[in-house]
Design an enzyme around this catalytic site. Structure first.
Site, mmCIF file in Angstrom:
data_model
loop_
_atom_site.group_PDB
_atom_site.id
_atom_site.type_symbol
_atom_site.label_atom_id
_atom_site.label_comp_id
_atom_site.label_asym_id
_atom_site.label_seq_id
_atom_site.Cartn_x
_atom_site.Cartn_y
_atom_site.Cartn_z
ATOM 1 N N ASN A 93 0.861 -1.183 0.000
ATOM 2 C CA ASN A 93 0.000 0.000 0.000
ATOM 3 C C ASN A 93 0.898 1.234 0.000
ATOM 4 O O ASN A 93 1.483 1.579 1.020
ATOM 5 C CB ASN A 93 -0.893 -0.017 1.258
ATOM 6 C CG ASN A 93 -1.715 1.249 1.397
ATOM 7 O OD1 ASN A 93 -1.832 2.040 0.454
ATOM 8 N ND2 ASN A 93 -2.281 1.456 2.577
ATOM 9 N N TRP A 94 0.996 1.860 -1.152
ATOM 10 C CA TRP A 94 1.924 3.003 -1.284
ATOM 11 C C TRP A 94 1.373 4.293 -0.699
ATOM 12 O O TRP A 94 2.088 5.278 -0.608
ATOM 13 C CB TRP A 94 2.274 3.222 -2.764
ATOM 14 C CG TRP A 94 3.061 2.105 -3.373
ATOM 15 C CD1 TRP A 94 3.489 0.961 -2.755
ATOM 16 C CD2 TRP A 94 3.542 2.027 -4.726
ATOM 17 N NE1 TRP A 94 4.190 0.170 -3.633
ATOM 18 C CE2 TRP A 94 4.232 0.817 -4.854
ATOM 19 C CE3 TRP A 94 3.440 2.864 -5.833
ATOM 20 C CZ2 TRP A 94 4.831 0.415 -6.040
ATOM 21 C CZ3 TRP A 94 4.025 2.466 -7.025
ATOM 22 C CH2 TRP A 94 4.727 1.259 -7.122
ATOM 23 N N LYS A 95 0.092 4.277 -0.380
ATOM 24 C CA LYS A 95 -0.569 5.472 0.180
ATOM 25 C C LYS A 95 -0.324 6.689 -0.735
ATOM 26 O O LYS A 95 -0.196 6.529 -1.950
ATOM 27 C CB LYS A 95 -0.086 5.731 1.607
ATOM 28 C CG LYS A 95 -0.121 4.464 2.466
ATOM 29 C CD LYS A 95 0.010 4.719 3.925
ATOM 30 C CE LYS A 95 0.083 3.398 4.653
ATOM 31 N NZ LYS A 95 -0.064 3.499 6.094
ATOM 32 N N HIS A 145 -9.659 0.534 4.922
ATOM 33 C CA HIS A 145 -8.371 0.846 5.560
ATOM 34 C C HIS A 145 -8.605 1.842 6.696
ATOM 35 O O HIS A 145 -9.434 2.745 6.581
ATOM 36 C CB HIS A 145 -7.399 1.419 4.529
ATOM 37 C CG HIS A 145 -5.999 1.488 5.061
ATOM 38 N ND1 HIS A 145 -5.582 2.502 5.894
ATOM 39 C CD2 HIS A 145 -4.934 0.662 4.912
ATOM 40 C CE1 HIS A 145 -4.312 2.291 6.228
ATOM 41 N NE2 HIS A 145 -3.900 1.179 5.645
ATOM 42 N N GLU A 160 -7.028 4.336 7.719
ATOM 43 C CA GLU A 160 -6.846 5.763 7.406
ATOM 44 C C GLU A 160 -8.096 6.326 6.729
ATOM 45 O O GLU A 160 -8.458 7.479 6.935
ATOM 46 C CB GLU A 160 -5.582 5.959 6.546
ATOM 47 C CG GLU A 160 -4.326 5.802 7.399
ATOM 48 C CD GLU A 160 -3.090 5.322 6.662
ATOM 49 O OE1 GLU A 160 -3.038 5.408 5.421
ATOM 50 O OE2 GLU A 160 -2.175 4.827 7.344
ATOM 51 N N GLU A 202 -5.328 -5.427 10.460
ATOM 52 C CA GLU A 202 -4.348 -4.373 10.689
ATOM 53 C C GLU A 202 -4.662 -3.645 11.998
ATOM 54 O O GLU A 202 -5.497 -2.726 12.013
ATOM 55 C CB GLU A 202 -4.385 -3.356 9.553
ATOM 56 C CG GLU A 202 -4.087 -3.939 8.193
ATOM 57 C CD GLU A 202 -3.601 -2.849 7.249
ATOM 58 O OE1 GLU A 202 -2.453 -2.926 6.823
ATOM 59 O OE2 GLU A 202 -4.371 -1.912 6.968
ATOM 60 N N GLY A 216 2.206 2.103 10.767
ATOM 61 C CA GLY A 216 3.111 3.246 10.634
ATOM 62 C C GLY A 216 3.776 3.656 11.940
ATOM 63 O O GLY A 216 4.351 4.732 12.037
ATOM 64 N N SER A 229 3.322 -2.253 10.446
ATOM 65 C CA SER A 229 4.773 -2.251 10.659
ATOM 66 C C SER A 229 5.417 -3.612 10.366
ATOM 67 O O SER A 229 6.368 -4.022 11.031
ATOM 68 C CB SER A 229 5.111 -1.787 12.078
ATOM 69 O OG SER A 229 4.688 -0.447 12.257
ATOM 70 N N GLY A 254 2.838 -1.248 4.285
ATOM 71 C CA GLY A 254 2.817 0.183 3.990
ATOM 72 C C GLY A 254 4.225 0.682 3.720
ATOM 73 O O GLY A 254 4.787 0.498 2.629
ATOM 74 N N GLY A 255 4.823 1.305 4.722
ATOM 75 C CA GLY A 255 6.139 1.936 4.580
ATOM 76 C C GLY A 255 7.188 1.056 3.899
ATOM 77 O O GLY A 255 7.920 1.521 3.017
HETATM 78 C C1 PEP Z 1 -0.887 -0.030 5.996
HETATM 79 O O1 PEP Z 1 -1.072 1.166 5.883
HETATM 80 O O2 PEP Z 1 -1.701 -0.816 5.503
HETATM 81 C C2 PEP Z 1 0.295 -0.492 6.728
HETATM 82 C C3 PEP Z 1 0.326 -1.734 7.120
HETATM 83 O O3 PEP Z 1 1.298 0.437 6.955
HETATM 84 P P1 PEP Z 1 2.735 0.163 7.632
HETATM 85 O O4 PEP Z 1 3.271 -1.119 7.059
HETATM 86 O O5 PEP Z 1 3.553 1.341 7.260
HETATM 87 O O6 PEP Z 1 2.500 0.041 9.108
#
Ligand code: PEP
Length: 249
Positions: free
Chosen positions: A10-12, A94, A96, A166, A172, A212, A233-234
């Site tokens: 997920n590049w956001k 999600h 967010e 999640e 994050g 994470s 994500g990151g």
């Molecule tokens: C996400 O936003 O779906 C996610 C898992 O982010 P991160 O890996 O950065 O915690």
């Protein structure tokens, strides 16, 4: 029952078009021999058309869409438009979107229905905030999210869905769920799917962990019997870390 192993990035709202193209090309090249793990990327929607030209065996999805066919919805894109531009999957629910954009369980349910109707694979995100985890009511909370927005689907429809657990406190933050916490929730989710549908369907659905997840912890998370991969994500924004997560099975 062998479930699909999946790693999704997920590049956001990150990267510029050139970086995104480079990242897709690099991931596709590095992953050319990885055929036993389904690789999904969720770039910014604006980049879909260009990414569709170079995606190779990677599958591409959207982070968001609006669940109406067409019309006066300024600034939105429909599921048929994103399908027309090469997307095969959509992230729905999600945290967010739920938190920053106040998406309700009702809207999320409409999005699930719209995706299913257009044969777009649903990646349904669920997970509890920290206050709920601290009160130890995370099971009730996550089960309700599933009941409110996903478990109305029919037997054949639910099988087109991937579930991503999640925990919001892990997204994050660099604070990953322990393998016990992840496995406990994944096992519970599978049990609820079995209760609502049947054990065969429950055994066939991939449940991804997100929060994470990185190159150092993916290995032990993916070794959990009910963790079928990750939503990243990151760590999905760099070829090296993303590929090393993909190779963690
Ligand atoms: C996400 O936003 O779906 C996610 C898992 O982010 P991160 O890996 O950065 O915690």
């Amino acid at each position: 029952m062998i479930r699909k192993k999946i790693v999704a990035g997920n590049w956001k709202m990150n990267l510029q078009l050139n970086d995104a193209i480079q990242l897709v090309e690099d991931i596709a090249a590095e992953a050319k021999d990885i055929l036993d793990v389904e690789l999904l990327i969720f770039p910014p929607t604006l980049f879909l058309v260009e990414i569709d030209k170079i995606k190779s065996h990677l599958k591409v999805g959207v982070q968001n869409f609006y669940p109406k066919e067409s019309g006066a919805f300024t600034g939105e894109v429909s599921i048929s438009q994103i399908k027309n531009c090469g997307a095969t999957h959509a992230l729905i629910g999600h945290s967010e979107r739920r938190e920053i954009f106040q998406e309700s369980n009702e809207l999320i349910k409409l999005k699930v229905d719209s995706a299913i109707e257009h044969e777009i694979g649903v990646v349904f995100c669920c997970g509890e905030p920290l206050s709920i985890r601290e009160g130890n009511t995370q099971s009730l909370y996550v089960k309700q999210q599933l009941i409110d927005s996903l478990f109305h689907l029919s037997n054949s429809e639910i099988q087109k869905c991937i579930i991503a657990y999640e925990p919001i406190w892990a997204i994050g933050t660099g604070k990953t769920a322990t393998i016990e916490q992840a496995e406990e929730m994944h096992c519970a989710i599978r049990m609820w799917v079995a209760e609502c549908y049947n054990q065969e369907i429950a055994n066939s659905i991939s449940i991804l962990y997100g929060g994470s997840c990185n190159a150092s912890n993916a290995n032990e998370l993916f070794a959990c019997p009910n963790v079928d991969g990750g939503l990243i994500g990151g760590a999905s924004l760099k070829t090296e870390t993303f590929i090393s997560i993909v190779k963690s099975f």
